[in-house]
Design a protein around this motif. Structure first.
Motif, PDB file in Angstrom:
ATOM      1  N   MET A   1       0.848  -1.204   0.000  1.00  0.00           N
ATOM      2  CA  MET A   1       0.000   0.000   0.000  1.00  0.00           C
ATOM      3  C   MET A   1       0.882   1.252   0.000  1.00  0.00           C
ATOM      4  N   THR A   2       0.422   2.266  -0.689  1.00  0.00           N
ATOM      5  CA  THR A   2       1.142   3.542  -0.667  1.00  0.00           C
ATOM      6  C   THR A   2       0.582   4.417   0.437  1.00  0.00           C
ATOM      7  N   SER A   3       1.414   5.303   0.968  1.00  0.00           N
ATOM      8  CA  SER A   3       0.973   6.174   2.050  1.00  0.00           C
ATOM      9  C   SER A   3       0.116   7.299   1.497  1.00  0.00           C
ATOM     10  N   PRO A   4      -0.752   7.896   2.329  1.00  0.00           N
ATOM     11  CA  PRO A   4      -1.654   8.957   1.852  1.00  0.00           C
ATOM     12  C   PRO A   4      -0.926  10.152   1.256  1.00  0.00           C
ATOM     13  N   ASP A   5       0.311  10.410   1.728  1.00  0.00           N
ATOM     14  CA  ASP A   5       1.028  11.578   1.221  1.00  0.00           C
ATOM     15  C   ASP A   5       1.909  11.242   0.009  1.00  0.00           C
ATOM     16  N   ASN A   6       1.814  10.024  -0.470  1.00  0.00           N
ATOM     17  CA  ASN A   6       2.594   9.618  -1.645  1.00  0.00           C
ATOM     18  C   ASN A   6       1.821  10.010  -2.904  1.00  0.00           C
ATOM     19  N   VAL A   7       1.858  11.297  -3.217  1.00  0.00           N
ATOM     20  CA  VAL A   7       1.059  11.834  -4.325  1.00  0.00           C
ATOM     21  C   VAL A   7       1.716  11.476  -5.655  1.00  0.00           C
ATOM     22  N   PRO A   8       0.964  10.960  -6.616  1.00  0.00           N
ATOM     23  CA  PRO A   8       1.558  10.614  -7.913  1.00  0.00           C
ATOM     24  C   PRO A   8       1.991  11.845  -8.687  1.00  0.00           C
ATOM     25  N   LEU A   9       3.050  11.684  -9.468  1.00  0.00           N
ATOM     26  CA  LEU A   9       3.513  12.721 -10.378  1.00  0.00           C
ATOM     27  C   LEU A   9       2.864  12.479 -11.733  1.00  0.00           C
ATOM     28  N   ILE A  10       2.182  13.501 -12.255  1.00  0.00           N
ATOM     29  CA  ILE A  10       1.529  13.414 -13.560  1.00  0.00           C
ATOM     30  C   ILE A  10       2.395  14.136 -14.580  1.00  0.00           C
ATOM     31  N   ILE A  11       2.791  13.434 -15.632  1.00  0.00           N
ATOM     32  CA  ILE A  11       3.647  14.018 -16.666  1.00  0.00           C
ATOM     33  C   ILE A  11       2.914  13.946 -18.001  1.00  0.00           C
ATOM     34  N   PRO A  12       2.262  15.033 -18.432  1.00  0.00           N
ATOM     35  CA  PRO A  12       1.608  15.043 -19.743  1.00  0.00           C
ATOM     36  C   PRO A  12       2.650  15.083 -20.860  1.00  0.00           C
ATOM     37  N   ILE A  13       2.358  14.401 -21.949  1.00  0.00           N
ATOM     38  CA  ILE A  13       3.228  14.411 -23.126  1.00  0.00           C
ATOM     39  C   ILE A  13       2.374  14.822 -24.322  1.00  0.00           C
ATOM     40  N   TYR A  21       0.257  10.208 -21.304  1.00  0.00           N
ATOM     41  CA  TYR A  21       0.554  10.592 -19.921  1.00  0.00           C
ATOM     42  C   TYR A  21       1.415   9.535 -19.245  1.00  0.00           C
ATOM     43  N   ILE A  22       2.411  10.018 -18.522  1.00  0.00           N
ATOM     44  CA  ILE A  22       3.175   9.174 -17.618  1.00  0.00           C
ATOM     45  C   ILE A  22       2.688   9.473 -16.208  1.00  0.00           C
ATOM     46  N   VAL A  23       2.427   8.435 -15.442  1.00  0.00           N
ATOM     47  CA  VAL A  23       2.069   8.585 -14.032  1.00  0.00           C
ATOM     48  C   VAL A  23       3.126   7.850 -13.226  1.00  0.00           C
ATOM     49  N   LYS A  24       3.790   8.587 -12.347  1.00  0.00           N
ATOM     50  CA  LYS A  24       4.897   8.031 -11.558  1.00  0.00           C
ATOM     51  C   LYS A  24       4.552   8.097 -10.080  1.00  0.00           C
ATOM     52  N   GLN A  25       4.550   6.952  -9.454  1.00  0.00           N
ATOM     53  CA  GLN A  25       4.328   6.880  -8.009  1.00  0.00           C
ATOM     54  C   GLN A  25       5.337   5.852  -7.475  1.00  0.00           C
ATOM     55  N   ASP A  26       4.893   4.754  -6.929  1.00  0.00           N
ATOM     56  CA  ASP A  26       5.834   3.693  -6.579  1.00  0.00           C
ATOM     57  C   ASP A  26       6.243   2.899  -7.820  1.00  0.00           C
ATOM     58  N   GLY A  27       5.448   2.993  -8.846  1.00  0.00           N
ATOM     59  CA  GLY A  27       5.757   2.453 -10.155  1.00  0.00           C
ATOM     60  C   GLY A  27       5.491   3.520 -11.198  1.00  0.00           C
ATOM     61  N   ILE A  28       5.650   3.146 -12.467  1.00  0.00           N
ATOM     62  CA  ILE A  28       5.406   4.078 -13.565  1.00  0.00           C
ATOM     63  C   ILE A  28       4.480   3.424 -14.575  1.00  0.00           C
ATOM     64  N   ILE A  29       3.386   4.091 -14.896  1.00  0.00           N
ATOM     65  CA  ILE A  29       2.515   3.618 -15.968  1.00  0.00           C
ATOM     66  C   ILE A  29       2.504   4.649 -17.091  1.00  0.00           C
ATOM     67  N   LEU A  30       2.252   4.161 -18.287  1.00  0.00           N
ATOM     68  CA  LEU A  30       2.106   5.012 -19.458  1.00  0.00           C
ATOM     69  C   LEU A  30       0.680   4.867 -19.959  1.00  0.00           C
ATOM     70  N   ILE A  31      -0.016   5.980 -20.109  1.00  0.00           N
ATOM     71  CA  ILE A  31      -1.401   5.968 -20.585  1.00  0.00           C
ATOM     72  C   ILE A  31      -1.407   6.501 -22.010  1.00  0.00           C
ATOM     73  N   ASP A  32      -1.658   5.609 -22.951  1.00  0.00           N
ATOM     74  CA  ASP A  32      -1.690   5.874 -24.394  1.00  0.00           C
ATOM     75  C   ASP A  32      -0.294   6.141 -24.952  1.00  0.00           C
ATOM     76  N   THR A  33      -0.177   6.014 -26.287  1.00  0.00           N
ATOM     77  CA  THR A  33       1.158   6.007 -26.896  1.00  0.00           C
ATOM     78  C   THR A  33       1.263   6.863 -28.151  1.00  0.00           C
ATOM     79  N   GLY A  34       0.199   7.559 -28.540  1.00  0.00           N
ATOM     80  CA  GLY A  34       0.265   8.405 -29.720  1.00  0.00           C
ATOM     81  C   GLY A  34       0.260   7.626 -31.019  1.00  0.00           C
ATOM     82  N   ILE A  35       0.433   8.342 -32.115  1.00  0.00           N
ATOM     83  CA  ILE A  35       0.459   7.717 -33.435  1.00  0.00           C
ATOM     84  C   ILE A  35       1.772   6.949 -33.611  1.00  0.00           C
TER      85      ILE A  35
END
Length: 232
Positions: A1-13, A21-35
């Protein structure tokens, strides 16, 4: 579990006319990949934030259209990260070909003649590793949030809902032309489901909505759009 103050970093591309979008917290996910061909800008953005391709824990495709799934195959190969999409859009990714766009607005009617062309409909195929048909917890990928089905634009459209209030909706919401304010998609396979899906992501915890084109939008701006339609 992540702590309440572990706010994710949102990186728009910004990838031209589409957003990933890249979302970085305890891991990193990529949302969509473009053309197709967008992978280098995504990798450069990762590097600028001190990350490597292999740091990506999951690639999420909000729906199987070329401008969102076009670089999924390349990024899957470079990162080794599994690709997740809804089961109903998996066939598009496997064939590398989106369905014919179905206009649900005047703008969509005119733009369909451009975006239904073969050149803008096909992309390198990729086999999705994870098929979603119900809420999918992202905790095991180091992110506090879930993927939820939000059909309408396509039958298998999904959104990402973070516990911290951010929502990533793909093409569930489009920017209006010319104002740029939130509006309904230009094309929809299931237009009757769009409004319900928008209401679903605008829950009490929602704060900001990141879209595939334009945005981001506040929850208030989106609800104002919904109220305007409901009043008609």
């Amino acid at each position: 579990m992540t702590s309440p103050d572990n706010v994710p970093l949102i990186i728009p591309i910004s990838l031209g006319f589409v957003n990933a979008y890249i979302v970085k917290q305890d891991g990193i996910i990529l949302i969509d990949t473009g053309i197709p061909g967008s992978e280098q800008k995504i990798l450069d953005t990762l590097r600028d934030h001190g990350c490597k391709p292999r740091d990506i824990s999951l690639i999420i495709i909000t729906h199987g259209h070329q401008d969102h799934a076009g670089s999924a195959a390349s990024l899957h190969g470079l990162s080794g990260a599994p690709v997740a999409c809804h089961a109903d859009d998996a066939g598009f990714l496997e064939k590398g070909k989106q369905n014919t766009l179905k206009p649900c607005s005047i703008t969509g009617y005119f733009l369909q003649f451009i975006f239904n062309r073969k050149k803008l409909s096909e992309y390198p195929p990729v086999h999705p590793d994870i098929l979603i048909d119900s809420p999918f917890d992202l905790e095991s990928y180091g992110i506090s949030g879930i993927i939820i089905p939000t059909p309408g634009h396509t039958k298998g459209s999904v959104s990402v809902a973070l516990n911290s209030g951010e929502r990533f909706t793909g093409d569930l919401i489009f920017p209006k032309i010319p104002s740029g304010k939130p509006g309904f998609p230009f094309w929809a396979e299931e237009p009757d489901l769009v409004l319900d899906s928008i209401r679903k992501i605008c829950d009490e915890n929602c704060s900001v909505i990141y879209t595939g084109h334009g945005g981001p939008y506040s929850k208030g701006d989106v609800l104002e759009m919904v109220r305007g339609v409901s009043a008609e």
